[in-house]
Design an enzyme around this catalytic site. Structure first.
Site, mmCIF file in Angstrom:
data_model
loop_
_atom_site.group_PDB
_atom_site.id
_atom_site.type_symbol
_atom_site.label_atom_id
_atom_site.label_comp_id
_atom_site.label_asym_id
_atom_site.label_seq_id
_atom_site.Cartn_x
_atom_site.Cartn_y
_atom_site.Cartn_z
ATOM 1 N N GLU A 34 -0.436 -13.805 -4.050
ATOM 2 C CA GLU A 34 -0.726 -13.774 -2.619
ATOM 3 C C GLU A 34 -0.014 -14.887 -1.710
ATOM 4 O O GLU A 34 -0.174 -15.984 -2.089
ATOM 5 C CB GLU A 34 -2.219 -13.835 -2.121
ATOM 6 C CG GLU A 34 -2.817 -14.119 -0.879
ATOM 7 C CD GLU A 34 -2.292 -13.036 0.200
ATOM 8 O OE1 GLU A 34 -2.395 -11.790 0.211
ATOM 9 O OE2 GLU A 34 -1.618 -13.547 1.252
ATOM 10 N N ARG A 108 -14.551 -7.994 8.012
ATOM 11 C CA ARG A 108 -13.634 -8.001 7.056
ATOM 12 C C ARG A 108 -13.719 -9.118 5.976
ATOM 13 O O ARG A 108 -13.356 -9.074 4.570
ATOM 14 C CB ARG A 108 -12.230 -7.972 7.749
ATOM 15 C CG ARG A 108 -11.796 -6.686 8.331
ATOM 16 C CD ARG A 108 -10.600 -6.958 9.147
ATOM 17 N NE ARG A 108 -9.422 -6.792 8.402
ATOM 18 C CZ ARG A 108 -8.681 -5.575 8.184
ATOM 19 N NH1 ARG A 108 -8.952 -4.680 8.915
ATOM 20 N NH2 ARG A 108 -7.816 -5.520 7.387
ATOM 21 N N TYR A 216 -19.550 -1.336 16.865
ATOM 22 C CA TYR A 216 -20.436 -1.022 15.637
ATOM 23 C C TYR A 216 -20.769 -2.453 15.335
ATOM 24 O O TYR A 216 -20.241 -3.492 15.326
ATOM 25 C CB TYR A 216 -19.821 -0.461 14.507
ATOM 26 C CG TYR A 216 -18.463 -0.632 14.185
ATOM 27 C CD1 TYR A 216 -18.547 -1.658 13.157
ATOM 28 C CD2 TYR A 216 -17.274 0.004 14.531
ATOM 29 C CE1 TYR A 216 -17.171 -2.307 12.736
ATOM 30 C CE2 TYR A 216 -16.026 -0.479 14.052
ATOM 31 C CZ TYR A 216 -16.007 -1.623 13.146
ATOM 32 O OH TYR A 216 -14.777 -2.009 12.639
ATOM 33 N N ASP A 293 -0.721 0.159 2.971
ATOM 34 C CA ASP A 293 0.001 -0.015 4.325
ATOM 35 C C ASP A 293 1.363 0.052 3.933
ATOM 36 O O ASP A 293 2.174 0.234 4.573
ATOM 37 C CB ASP A 293 -0.461 -1.074 5.211
ATOM 38 C CG ASP A 293 -1.759 -0.777 6.166
ATOM 39 O OD1 ASP A 293 -2.066 0.285 5.976
ATOM 40 O OD2 ASP A 293 -1.941 -1.529 6.774
HETATM 41 C C1 LIG Z 1 -7.203 -1.586 15.143
HETATM 42 C C2 LIG Z 1 -7.454 -1.378 13.577
HETATM 43 C C3 LIG Z 1 -8.580 -1.234 13.135
HETATM 44 C C4 LIG Z 1 -8.770 -0.854 11.953
HETATM 45 N N1 LIG Z 1 -9.886 -0.355 11.101
HETATM 46 C C5 LIG Z 1 -9.952 0.113 10.154
HETATM 47 C C6 LIG Z 1 -11.261 0.537 9.575
HETATM 48 O O1 LIG Z 1 -12.415 0.498 10.377
HETATM 49 N N2 LIG Z 1 -11.281 1.130 8.108
HETATM 50 C C7 LIG Z 1 -10.446 1.273 7.641
HETATM 51 O O2 LIG Z 1 -10.276 1.542 6.172
HETATM 52 N N3 LIG Z 1 -9.084 0.614 7.890
HETATM 53 C C8 LIG Z 1 -9.084 -0.001 9.168
HETATM 54 N N4 LIG Z 1 -7.792 -0.490 9.500
HETATM 55 C C9 LIG Z 1 -6.514 -0.337 8.480
HETATM 56 C C10 LIG Z 1 -6.623 -1.482 7.461
HETATM 57 O O3 LIG Z 1 -7.108 -2.768 8.195
HETATM 58 C C11 LIG Z 1 -5.370 -1.506 6.703
HETATM 59 O O4 LIG Z 1 -4.978 -0.092 6.383
HETATM 60 C C12 LIG Z 1 -5.516 -2.208 5.445
HETATM 61 O O5 LIG Z 1 -5.879 -3.519 5.704
HETATM 62 C C13 LIG Z 1 -4.600 -2.171 4.388
HETATM 63 O O6 LIG Z 1 -4.660 -2.878 3.185
HETATM 64 P P1 LIG Z 1 -3.463 -3.359 2.421
HETATM 65 O O7 LIG Z 1 -3.827 -4.148 1.393
HETATM 66 O O8 LIG Z 1 -2.558 -2.242 2.277
HETATM 67 O O9 LIG Z 1 -2.516 -4.249 3.328
HETATM 68 P P2 LIG Z 1 -3.238 -5.932 4.028
HETATM 69 O O10 LIG Z 1 -4.697 -5.943 3.929
HETATM 70 O O11 LIG Z 1 -2.423 -6.202 5.047
HETATM 71 O O12 LIG Z 1 -2.793 -6.926 2.889
HETATM 72 C C14 LIG Z 1 -1.697 -7.398 2.721
HETATM 73 C C15 LIG Z 1 -1.678 -8.728 1.802
HETATM 74 O O13 LIG Z 1 -0.326 -9.060 1.470
HETATM 75 C C16 LIG Z 1 0.087 -10.501 1.645
HETATM 76 N N5 LIG Z 1 1.400 -10.509 1.707
HETATM 77 C C17 LIG Z 1 2.220 -9.966 2.506
HETATM 78 N N6 LIG Z 1 3.611 -10.154 2.200
HETATM 79 C C18 LIG Z 1 3.500 -10.678 0.925
HETATM 80 C C19 LIG Z 1 4.594 -11.345 0.242
HETATM 81 N N7 LIG Z 1 5.887 -11.292 0.428
HETATM 82 N N8 LIG Z 1 3.996 -11.821 -0.921
HETATM 83 C C20 LIG Z 1 2.830 -12.163 -1.152
HETATM 84 N N9 LIG Z 1 1.690 -11.686 -0.477
HETATM 85 C C21 LIG Z 1 2.131 -10.946 0.670
HETATM 86 C C22 LIG Z 1 -0.642 -10.560 3.166
HETATM 87 O O14 LIG Z 1 -1.025 -12.034 3.232
HETATM 88 C C23 LIG Z 1 -2.093 -9.856 2.811
HETATM 89 O O15 LIG Z 1 -3.027 -10.622 2.188
HETATM 90 C C24 LIG Z 1 -7.512 -0.785 10.850
HETATM 91 C C25 LIG Z 1 -6.312 -1.239 11.188
HETATM 92 C C26 LIG Z 1 -6.243 -1.441 12.718
HETATM 93 C C27 LIG Z 1 -4.894 -1.890 13.085
#
Ligand SMILES: Cc1cc2nc3c(=O)[nH]c(=O)nc-3n(C[C@H](O)[C@H](O)[C@H](O)COP(=O)(O)OP(=O)(O)OC[C@H]3O[C@@H](n4cnc5c(N)ncnc54)[C@H](O)[C@@H]3O)c2cc1C
Length: 389
Positions: A34, A108, A216, A293
């Site tokens: 991370e 979160r 909520y 994502d």
């Molecule tokens: C307005 C809004 C509301 C939302 N509400 C919801 C909801 O109610 N329910 C739901 O299910 N989803 C919700 N989401 C979506 C959700 O937040 C994301 O889809 C989710 O966080 C994706 O998880 P992830 O692990 O793919 O990425 P992330 O949670 O973004 O985690 C990525 C991690 O990678 C790290 N990172 C990045 N680049 C590097 C690198 N090069 N080297 C090492 N580490 C790195 C970052 O620091 C981070 O910790 C919402 C999104 C938005 C925009």
């Protein structure tokens, strides 16, 4: 042998930690890298549908974080201009009985802390903070480099590094994010003393021309998470831009008194721009793959992005465990299994966003249609999403 090295996971967010726990529980060594600290600092809430909570229960995470969560009884849909309540989607016991897992809302940071604790308690998982995955080299296994030049070897690499993924550049270099033309604003406020309907144990969803509002309870009901999404606004990278509360209110001038009163009593707004990514030609290249994502960002209109990342992790771990000497084959199978569902969800979320923001006669037609549906039918439309996939 590269196969004896750990699986490397870039990103310790919701997807990365869930995947590490799922791999670890299958007896597979996983190292999460991370770039910052393993802590969620954005003061925001999150909804978790039964499709996500069912997996979190299986990973041993749900019971630990349950005391910090809230179980809303329903979603109440309102027309943002008139303030009229249009429909109810029952949650609470109803959803839990139907899908075998609860629909929850929480902060979160509480979700992240639960995942972090479970990852720490899973023996084959190790967590490294301050590692910003940059260089990626494939050979007999995978070598990655931190920004400071430190190198690390693994059997394979999973890019769980979010919307602005670095790993994605090595899998699908031509992929480019584009601004989705909307901005989300969020804040938290104490729940005590709030008038109805904001005091009700529900998710409120207010629909209006080019904007919508969601609220909520989180923190076991102690705080209210408020999210306002408006079409337009500025394009900025990052989840946590400072936001101008007065500017936000100007997008809601025609809204009813009640909804405006919530926006007016809220302070400390933070903003983030919404982005889309065209479908990638592939999520995987050899022993490197993507999830969450990084692979398939979804607009937030169904509150499912984190849930999809959690589902990805569980599916990926299942196929990896079945084919641990051949990560590339495991990643291909995982990608084929997941693509139809993530594509359907991305398309449905986009469609819901358009429906939320309708104007003029289309808005009135939508309101009428929502009122015609029974509560059971309103929930049943999500069976494909919340039920067992
Ligand atoms: C307005 C809004 C509301 C939302 N509400 C919801 C909801 O109610 N329910 C739901 O299910 N989803 C919700 N989401 C979506 C959700 O937040 C994301 O889809 C989710 O966080 C994706 O998880 P992830 O692990 O793919 O990425 P992330 O949670 O973004 O985690 C990525 C991690 O990678 C790290 N990172 C990045 N680049 C590097 C690198 N090069 N080297 C090492 N580490 C790195 C970052 O620091 C981070 O910790 C919402 C999104 C938005 C925009």
């Amino acid at each position: 042998m590269a196969q004896d090295l750990p699986v490397l996971i870039a990103g310790g967010g919701i997807g990365g930690l869930s995947t590490a726990i799922a791999l670890g529980r299958a007896g597979i060594d996983a190292t999460v890298l991370e770039r910052s600290a393993f802590a969620e600092e954005s003061g925001a809430g999150i909804q978790l549908g039964p499709n996500a909570t069912r997996i979190l229960r299986g990973l041993g995470v749900l019971d630990v974080m349950l005391p910090q969560t809230f179980r809303p009884e329903a979603v109440w849909l309102f027309d943002g201009l008139s303030g009229r309540r249009l429909a109810t989607v029952p949650l609470g016991d109803h959803a839990e009985q139907r899908y075998g897992a609860p629909y929850l809302t929480l902060h979160r940071a509480d979700l992240h802390a639960g995942l972090r604790a479970a990852a720490d308690a899973t023996a084959p998982v190790s967590l490294t903070s301050g590692f910003d995955v940059s260089g990626i080299q494939a050979g007999d296994g995978i070598t990655i480099a931190n920004l400071d030049g430190t190198k690390l070897e693994g059997s394979s690499l999973i890019g769980a590094d979010g919307l602005w993924s670095t790993v994605r550049k090595s899998v699908a270099p031509e992929a480019a994010l584009s601004y989705a033309g909307a901005t989300a604003f969020r804040t938290l406020l104490p729940r005590e003393g709030l008038p109805a309907p904001f005091s009700a144990p529900i998710i409120g969803l207010w629909l209006g021309p080019k904007a919508h509002l969601v609220h909520y309870p989180v923190c076991a009901g102690g705080a209210l998470n408020v999210v306002a999404v408006t079409a337009g606004g500025r394009e900025a990278q990052g989840w946590d831009q400072t936001a101008d509360g007065a500017g936000l209110l100007s997008g809601f001038t025609r809204w009813c008194k009640e909804s405006k009163s919530l926006l007016e009593r809220s302070e400390g707004w933070r903003a983030w721009s919404l982005f889309s990514l065209p479908a990638l030609p592939q999520w995987s290249r050899g022993a490197v793959t993507l999830l969450g994502d990084a692979a398939h960002p979804v607009l937030p209109y169904l509150a499912q992005g984190a849930a999809l990342a959690i589902e990805d992790g569980a599916t990926l771990a299942k196929y990896f465990a079945a084919s641990r000497n051949d990560p590339a084959a495991a990643f291909r199978t995982y990608e084929n299994a997941r693509r139809p569902r993530t594509t359907r969800l991305q398309n449905t979320a986009r469609r819901f966003g358009r429906i939320y923001h309708l104007r003029g006669p289309a808005r009135l037609a939508r309101n009428t249609a929502l009122g015609l549906r029974s509560e059971t039918a309103a929930l049943r439309q999500f069976d494909w999403l919340y039920g067992v996939d």
